[in-house]
Write a protein that holds these residues in place. Structure first.
Motif, PDB file in Angstrom:
ATOM      1  N   THR A 155       0.838  -1.210   0.000  1.00  0.00           N
ATOM      2  CA  THR A 155       0.000   0.000   0.000  1.00  0.00           C
ATOM      3  C   THR A 155       0.869   1.254   0.000  1.00  0.00           C
ATOM      4  O   THR A 155       2.078   1.180   0.221  1.00  0.00           O
ATOM      5  N   VAL A 156       0.194   2.389  -0.218  1.00  0.00           N
ATOM      6  CA  VAL A 156       0.895   3.670  -0.165  1.00  0.00           C
ATOM      7  C   VAL A 156       1.512   3.884   1.220  1.00  0.00           C
ATOM      8  O   VAL A 156       2.629   4.386   1.345  1.00  0.00           O
ATOM      9  N   ASP A 157       0.792   3.458   2.258  1.00  0.00           N
ATOM     10  CA  ASP A 157       1.327   3.618   3.612  1.00  0.00           C
ATOM     11  C   ASP A 157       2.575   2.765   3.837  1.00  0.00           C
ATOM     12  O   ASP A 157       3.514   3.193   4.503  1.00  0.00           O
ATOM     13  N   ASP A 158       2.548   1.543   3.256  1.00  0.00           N
ATOM     14  CA  ASP A 158       3.751   0.701   3.352  1.00  0.00           C
ATOM     15  C   ASP A 158       4.931   1.426   2.714  1.00  0.00           C
ATOM     16  O   ASP A 158       6.043   1.449   3.254  1.00  0.00           O
ATOM     17  N   ARG A 167       5.322   4.654   2.209  1.00  0.00           N
ATOM     18  CA  ARG A 167       5.732   5.799   3.044  1.00  0.00           C
ATOM     19  C   ARG A 167       6.668   5.345   4.161  1.00  0.00           C
ATOM     20  O   ARG A 167       7.661   5.992   4.466  1.00  0.00           O
ATOM     21  N   GLN A 168       6.293   4.204   4.760  1.00  0.00           N
ATOM     22  CA  GLN A 168       7.075   3.696   5.881  1.00  0.00           C
ATOM     23  C   GLN A 168       8.495   3.308   5.444  1.00  0.00           C
ATOM     24  O   GLN A 168       9.474   3.626   6.124  1.00  0.00           O
ATOM     25  N   ALA A 208      -1.885  17.110   3.567  1.00  0.00           N
ATOM     26  CA  ALA A 208      -2.308  15.718   3.767  1.00  0.00           C
ATOM     27  C   ALA A 208      -3.409  15.301   2.791  1.00  0.00           C
ATOM     28  O   ALA A 208      -3.536  14.119   2.454  1.00  0.00           O
ATOM     29  N   GLY A 253      -2.667  13.097  -0.322  1.00  0.00           N
ATOM     30  CA  GLY A 253      -2.640  11.651  -0.140  1.00  0.00           C
ATOM     31  C   GLY A 253      -1.679  10.950  -1.075  1.00  0.00           C
ATOM     32  O   GLY A 253      -0.524  11.339  -1.218  1.00  0.00           O
ATOM     33  N   ALA A 254      -2.179   9.911  -1.722  1.00  0.00           N
ATOM     34  CA  ALA A 254      -1.352   9.042  -2.555  1.00  0.00           C
ATOM     35  C   ALA A 254      -0.810   9.754  -3.787  1.00  0.00           C
ATOM     36  O   ALA A 254       0.122   9.276  -4.424  1.00  0.00           O
ATOM     37  N   LEU A 283       3.702   9.010  -5.254  1.00  0.00           N
ATOM     38  CA  LEU A 283       3.669   7.799  -4.431  1.00  0.00           C
ATOM     39  C   LEU A 283       2.859   6.711  -5.130  1.00  0.00           C
ATOM     40  O   LEU A 283       3.267   5.549  -5.196  1.00  0.00           O
ATOM     41  N   SER A 284       1.694   7.121  -5.689  1.00  0.00           N
ATOM     42  CA  SER A 284       0.795   6.137  -6.304  1.00  0.00           C
ATOM     43  C   SER A 284       1.435   5.492  -7.542  1.00  0.00           C
ATOM     44  O   SER A 284       1.257   4.296  -7.792  1.00  0.00           O
ATOM     45  N   VAL A 338       3.783   2.834  -6.265  1.00  0.00           N
ATOM     46  CA  VAL A 338       3.061   1.667  -5.761  1.00  0.00           C
ATOM     47  C   VAL A 338       2.577   0.802  -6.934  1.00  0.00           C
ATOM     48  O   VAL A 338       2.689  -0.436  -6.902  1.00  0.00           O
TER      49      VAL A 338
END
Lengths: 405, 81
Positions: B7-10, B12-13, B27, B30-31, B71-72, B75
């Motif tokens: 995911t996008v959060d993965d 980011r991490q 914010a 987002g993606a 980011l997207s 991914v």
């Protein structure tokens, strides 16, 4: 118009202080930062004393994104450069777009980062090596990171000449200012206090193997047994005295003279080239030996090198005719940052009218040098000479002068 | 976990881990946040992709990396590895 190049900002980070005024007060009170290495287990190595910087929290000085891509010595370089810029009270955005640059010196590069990534390479494979290894261990990395961080688009460069390189970088920055630059950040930063870096330093056979910190680094003393490596950063802001918004009376002083020479192979161990560097630097500053108020010596604490330096100083100035000091006895040799630290201390000595001491050394009372030992010496000062030598034959000498001088 | 579920959060991490905390951006983007705006240059992207390749045992199409601006995008590239 004056072509004077002046120091308007100082940033320091050493084993006895995390900013300029802390380093200066620690140095005047003779507070040593030399101790048994704590960064790694040094028990199995023949030398165990170093001048480690402790209590430095990089996150307080640089953005989080720079942490994974920087070695410890680059973080110190960035912190010292930031300190120097702040001290210079200059708004960098007010300068012409290409009017400010950076030139630093380096001796080792990023050893701690390099060791970690080489271990990753050999133990896990190339896909485990950080892509930042591509620049994080380079000599030039501090110049690059400082220029990016402060948005300096003027000339950038790096000099490598061991300890002498620190003065040569400042001299190159002076050249750039004389060519028309409004501001240069210059200085040095080094640290190689990891097993790989430590072994590399031991190879010179000049590292002190003493077990006690206060017996380990004794330049010009009959018990001299090599030097103690330190780590740290020393950065200066150089400006033209006639530059935009520069108030000459507020500057620390002028970079008045410089010379660099190189030793030829000599069986006698003497160094005519060091003496030559002193003479040319004095001529460059239009000063006679009698007009130099204090000498910050290189002070290798290696017998032959000490004898050669003492002879060079005595030849130029006369025996015991000028006070000599080695405040690096408190923090160790900082390689590229070492003589830049000495320049900063010389300028602060001129400001406050006091010569910082050499600690621990006790040369014979009839030694050819008038060493300032143990306690600071109060004295009106308007000029200082800084000497630096580098492994392999580099010699460099630089003269600083008060603004009134 | 297969790379298809990244995911996008993965991402980011992983970026924060290998290349440091991002620059603050709105914010609500987002993606679609641009990697450049987050402060991640091509080396940061390389570092993140190398870690994802190790962790998920995949090989990301390197030819596609220069065109992954958000980011997207990145991914998507990882999911199709």
């Amino acid at each position: 118009m004056s072509d004077k190049v002046v120091v308007t900002g100082i940033g320091l980070l050493t084993a006895n202080g995390l900013n300029t005024e802390d380093v200066w007060s620690a140095t005047l009170s003779g507070r040593s930062g030399l101790a048994t290495i704590s960064r790694f287990d040094a028990d199995q190595y023949p030398a165990r004393i170093a001048g480690e910087v402790s209590g430095f929290v990089p996150e307080q000085h640089i953005p989080g994104r720079l942490i994974p891509q920087t070695d410890h010595m680059t973080r110190m370089a960035l912190a010292a450069a930031e300190g120097a810029v702040r001290d210079a009270k200059v708004d960098l955005t007010n300068l012409p777009e290409f009017g400010a640059g950076v030139v630093t010196a380096a001796t080792a590069g990023g050893f701690e980062f390099g060791q970690r990534e080489l271990e990753n390479l050999w133990s896990k494979g190339p896909e485990h090596v950080s892509p930042y290894q591509s620049f994080a261990w380079f000599y030039a990395v501090n110049t690059g990171q400082i220029s990016i961080r402060h948005g300096l688009k003027g000339p950038a460069g790096v000099l490598v000449g061991d300890q002498a390189g620190g003065l040569d970088a400042v001299a190159q920055a002076r050249r750039q200012v004389r060519k028309g630059l409004e501001l240069m950040i210059t200085g040095g930063a080094d640290s190689a206090l990891c097993p790989w870096g430590w072994v590399a330093q031991l190879a010179s056979n000049r590292i002190s193997r003493a077990a006690e910190p206060d017996r380990a680094y004794l330049p010009f003393d009959g018990r001299a047994c090599g030097y103690v490596p330190g780590e740290g950063a020393a950065m200066l802001v150089l400006r033209p005295a006639a530059g935009r918004d520069v108030v000459p009376a507020e500057a620390y002083g002028e970079i008045a003279g410089h010379a660099a020479t190189f030793d030829r192979r000599s069986a006698a161990g003497t160094s005519p080239a060091l003496r030559k560097a002193i003479e040319i630097a004095l001529a460059d500053a239009s000063l006679t030996p009698g007009e130099i108020d204090v000498v910050f010596a290189d002070g290798h604490a290696v017998r032959g090198l000490d004898d050669a330096e003492a002879a060079a100083v005595a030849d130029v100035f006369g025996a015991r005719r000028v006070p000599v000091t080695v405040p690096k006895t408190m923090v160790g040799r900082l390689y590229s940052a070492g003589p830049v630290l000495d320049l900063a201390l010389a300028l602060l000595a001129i400001r406050d009218g006091v010569i910082p001491p050499t600690v621990n050394s006790t040369p014979d009372p009839d030694h050819v040098l008038d060493l300032v030992l143990g306690e600071p010496r109060a004295q009106q000062l308007s000029t200082a000479l800084v000497l630096a030598r580098g492994y392999g034959g580099f010699n460099s000498a630089m003269v600083v002068k008060s603004m009134e001088g | 976990m297969p790379a298809q579920q990244v995911t996008v959060d993965d991402l980011r991490q992983v970026l924060a881990e290998v290349a440091g905390a991002p620059n603050p951006v709105d914010a609500s983007i987002g993606a679609d946040a641009a990697l450049e705006d987050l402060g991640y240059d091509s080396i940061a992207v390389l570092a993140a992709v190398a870690k994802i390749e190790r962790d998920y045992g995949v090989k990301v199409d390197e030819e596609g990396l220069p065109t992954a601006k958000r980011l997207s995008d990145l991914v998507q590239l990882i999911k199709s590895a």
